[in-house]
Design a protein around this motif. Structure first.
Motif, PDB file in Angstrom:
ATOM      1  N   ALA A  64      45.696  36.290  41.187  1.00  0.00           N
ATOM      2  CA  ALA A  64      46.124  37.320  42.135  1.00  0.00           C
ATOM      3  C   ALA A  64      45.605  38.697  41.728  1.00  0.00           C
ATOM      4  O   ALA A  64      45.167  39.485  42.582  1.00  0.00           O
ATOM      5  CB  ALA A  64      47.648  37.335  42.239  1.00  0.00           C
ATOM      6  N   ALA A  67      41.935  38.744  42.572  1.00  0.00           N
ATOM      7  CA  ALA A  67      41.757  38.870  44.023  1.00  0.00           C
ATOM      8  C   ALA A  67      42.062  40.290  44.482  1.00  0.00           C
ATOM      9  O   ALA A  67      41.379  40.828  45.364  1.00  0.00           O
ATOM     10  CB  ALA A  67      42.646  37.868  44.749  1.00  0.00           C
ATOM     11  N   ALA A  68      43.067  40.916  43.871  1.00  0.00           N
ATOM     12  CA  ALA A  68      43.398  42.299  44.224  1.00  0.00           C
ATOM     13  C   ALA A  68      42.254  43.245  43.874  1.00  0.00           C
ATOM     14  O   ALA A  68      41.938  44.165  44.640  1.00  0.00           O
ATOM     15  CB  ALA A  68      44.677  42.730  43.515  1.00  0.00           C
ATOM     16  N   GLU A  70      39.110  42.491  43.844  1.00  0.00           N
ATOM     17  CA  GLU A  70      38.072  42.286  44.860  1.00  0.00           C
ATOM     18  C   GLU A  70      38.483  42.909  46.196  1.00  0.00           C
ATOM     19  O   GLU A  70      37.663  43.514  46.884  1.00  0.00           O
ATOM     20  CB  GLU A  70      37.790  40.792  45.019  1.00  0.00           C
ATOM     21  CG  GLU A  70      36.432  40.479  45.535  1.00  0.00           C
ATOM     22  CD  GLU A  70      35.295  40.917  44.616  1.00  0.00           C
ATOM     23  OE1 GLU A  70      34.186  41.091  45.146  1.00  0.00           O
ATOM     24  OE2 GLU A  70      35.497  41.111  43.406  1.00  0.00           O
ATOM     25  N   PHE A  71      39.750  42.804  46.534  1.00  0.00           N
ATOM     26  CA  PHE A  71      40.244  43.415  47.762  1.00  0.00           C
ATOM     27  C   PHE A  71      40.051  44.931  47.732  1.00  0.00           C
ATOM     28  O   PHE A  71      39.591  45.526  48.708  1.00  0.00           O
ATOM     29  CB  PHE A  71      41.719  43.075  47.979  1.00  0.00           C
ATOM     30  CG  PHE A  71      42.334  43.782  49.144  1.00  0.00           C
ATOM     31  CD1 PHE A  71      42.069  43.365  50.442  1.00  0.00           C
ATOM     32  CD2 PHE A  71      43.163  44.879  48.949  1.00  0.00           C
ATOM     33  CE1 PHE A  71      42.628  44.024  51.527  1.00  0.00           C
ATOM     34  CE2 PHE A  71      43.723  45.542  50.037  1.00  0.00           C
ATOM     35  CZ  PHE A  71      43.444  45.111  51.326  1.00  0.00           C
ATOM     36  N   TYR A  72      40.389  45.551  46.611  1.00  0.00           N
ATOM     37  CA  TYR A  72      40.203  46.997  46.488  1.00  0.00           C
ATOM     38  C   TYR A  72      38.738  47.385  46.651  1.00  0.00           C
ATOM     39  O   TYR A  72      38.424  48.417  47.231  1.00  0.00           O
ATOM     40  CB  TYR A  72      40.745  47.511  45.152  1.00  0.00           C
ATOM     41  CG  TYR A  72      42.221  47.742  45.175  1.00  0.00           C
ATOM     42  CD1 TYR A  72      42.755  48.842  45.848  1.00  0.00           C
ATOM     43  CD2 TYR A  72      43.093  46.869  44.546  1.00  0.00           C
ATOM     44  CE1 TYR A  72      44.127  49.060  45.884  1.00  0.00           C
ATOM     45  CE2 TYR A  72      44.462  47.087  44.581  1.00  0.00           C
ATOM     46  CZ  TYR A  72      44.968  48.182  45.254  1.00  0.00           C
ATOM     47  OH  TYR A  72      46.317  48.389  45.295  1.00  0.00           O
ATOM     48  N   GLN A  73      37.839  46.549  46.151  1.00  0.00           N
ATOM     49  CA  GLN A  73      36.416  46.828  46.336  1.00  0.00           C
ATOM     50  C   GLN A  73      36.026  46.711  47.805  1.00  0.00           C
ATOM     51  O   GLN A  73      35.263  47.530  48.314  1.00  0.00           O
ATOM     52  CB  GLN A  73      35.573  45.867  45.501  1.00  0.00           C
ATOM     53  CG  GLN A  73      35.689  46.097  44.014  1.00  0.00           C
ATOM     54  CD  GLN A  73      34.959  45.036  43.217  1.00  0.00           C
ATOM     55  OE1 GLN A  73      34.396  44.096  43.764  1.00  0.00           O
ATOM     56  NE2 GLN A  73      34.975  45.173  41.901  1.00  0.00           N
ATOM     57  N   ILE A  74      36.554  45.719  48.486  1.00  0.00           N
ATOM     58  CA  ILE A  74      36.211  45.491  49.893  1.00  0.00           C
ATOM     59  C   ILE A  74      36.660  46.663  50.760  1.00  0.00           C
ATOM     60  O   ILE A  74      35.917  47.124  51.628  1.00  0.00           O
ATOM     61  CB  ILE A  74      36.818  44.164  50.396  1.00  0.00           C
ATOM     62  CG1 ILE A  74      36.088  42.987  49.766  1.00  0.00           C
ATOM     63  CG2 ILE A  74      36.766  44.078  51.921  1.00  0.00           C
ATOM     64  CD1 ILE A  74      36.758  41.644  49.979  1.00  0.00           C
ATOM     65  N   VAL A  75      37.862  47.165  50.522  1.00  0.00           N
ATOM     66  CA  VAL A  75      38.377  48.251  51.355  1.00  0.00           C
ATOM     67  C   VAL A  75      37.954  49.631  50.850  1.00  0.00           C
ATOM     68  O   VAL A  75      38.338  50.643  51.426  1.00  0.00           O
ATOM     69  CB  VAL A  75      39.914  48.184  51.522  1.00  0.00           C
ATOM     70  CG1 VAL A  75      40.319  46.909  52.234  1.00  0.00           C
ATOM     71  CG2 VAL A  75      40.621  48.321  50.190  1.00  0.00           C
ATOM     72  N   THR A  78      38.137  51.840  45.330  1.00  0.00           N
ATOM     73  CA  THR A  78      37.814  51.819  43.911  1.00  0.00           C
ATOM     74  C   THR A  78      38.124  53.179  43.293  1.00  0.00           C
ATOM     75  O   THR A  78      37.710  54.205  43.820  1.00  0.00           O
ATOM     76  CB  THR A  78      36.324  51.480  43.714  1.00  0.00           C
ATOM     77  OG1 THR A  78      36.058  50.242  44.360  1.00  0.00           O
ATOM     78  CG2 THR A  78      35.976  51.382  42.255  1.00  0.00           C
ATOM     79  N   PRO A  91      31.950  44.757  46.270  1.00  0.00           N
ATOM     80  CA  PRO A  91      32.544  43.438  46.527  1.00  0.00           C
ATOM     81  C   PRO A  91      31.454  42.371  46.607  1.00  0.00           C
ATOM     82  O   PRO A  91      30.361  42.629  47.092  1.00  0.00           O
ATOM     83  CB  PRO A  91      33.236  43.618  47.873  1.00  0.00           C
ATOM     84  CG  PRO A  91      32.544  44.757  48.516  1.00  0.00           C
ATOM     85  CD  PRO A  91      32.054  45.642  47.417  1.00  0.00           C
ATOM     86  N   LEU A  96      34.366  36.122  42.915  1.00  0.00           N
ATOM     87  CA  LEU A  96      35.518  35.219  43.001  1.00  0.00           C
ATOM     88  C   LEU A  96      35.263  33.930  42.233  1.00  0.00           C
ATOM     89  O   LEU A  96      36.174  33.388  41.596  1.00  0.00           O
ATOM     90  CB  LEU A  96      35.847  34.927  44.462  1.00  0.00           C
ATOM     91  CG  LEU A  96      36.267  36.143  45.293  1.00  0.00           C
ATOM     92  CD1 LEU A  96      36.436  35.743  46.753  1.00  0.00           C
ATOM     93  CD2 LEU A  96      37.538  36.762  44.741  1.00  0.00           C
TER      94      LEU A  96
END
Length: 121
Positions: A64, A67-68, A70-75, A78, A91, A96
Motif C-alpha cells: 500500500a 502504491a501510494a 506511485e499514486f502521488y507520482q501520477i497525480v 511529488t 510514474p 509496480l
C-alpha cells in the motif's frame, strides 16, 4: 525476528547503494528499478521493526505504501527537494513490478528467517 529485519534493512541499503553507485551497462534500469526493489525491502524491514503483526499485514502495508508513492507520482504531488528524490517524480508501471519483487523478496526473507529459527527480539 528483530535480527532478521535489521539484516533485511542492511541488505536493502546495500541494494540501494549498489543502484546509486553502479556505472555499468544497464545503468538506467539498475537505477530506476533495482533501487525500487531495495526501497520496498527497506520499508518492509522498518515495518517489521516497528509493527508487531502478521507477515501478511506487513506485506499488504508495504504494498500500500508503494502504491501510494506511485499514486502521488501520477497525480503530480511529488514533494520538492530531497522528498522528490526519495519518492521519485515519474510514474511508471514497471515501478509496480519492482515494488512487487521487493515485497516478495522481503516476505521470503522473513519466512526463511522464521523457519531457520531466528526468533530473537
Amino acid at each position: 525476528m528483530r535480527r532478521a529485519m535489521v539484516l533485511l534493512g542492511g541488505v536493502a541499503l546495500a541494494v540501494g547503494a549498489f543502484a546509486l553507485f553502479y556505472r555499468g551497462p544497464g545503468q538506467p534500469f539498475i537505477r530506476g528499478y533495482v533501487s525500487d526493489v531495495g526501497a520496498t525491502m527497506l520499508v518492509y524491514a522498518f515495518l517489521g521493526l516497528l509493527w508487531r503483526t502478521t507477515a501478511a499485514r506487513r506485506t499488504l502495508a508495504t504494498a500500500a505504501i508503494a502504491a501510494a508513492v506511485e499514486f502521488y507520482q501520477i497525480v503530480g504531488m511529488t514533494p520538492p527537494g530531497i522528498g522528490g528524490v526519495l519518492v521519485g517524480a515519474f510514474p511508471d508501471a514497471w515501478d509496480l513490478i519492482a515494488y512487487a519483487i521487493g515485497v516478495v523478496a522481503a516476505l521470503v526473507w522473513e519466512r526463511r528467517s522464521v523457519r531457520s529459527g531466528d526468533q530473537t527480539g
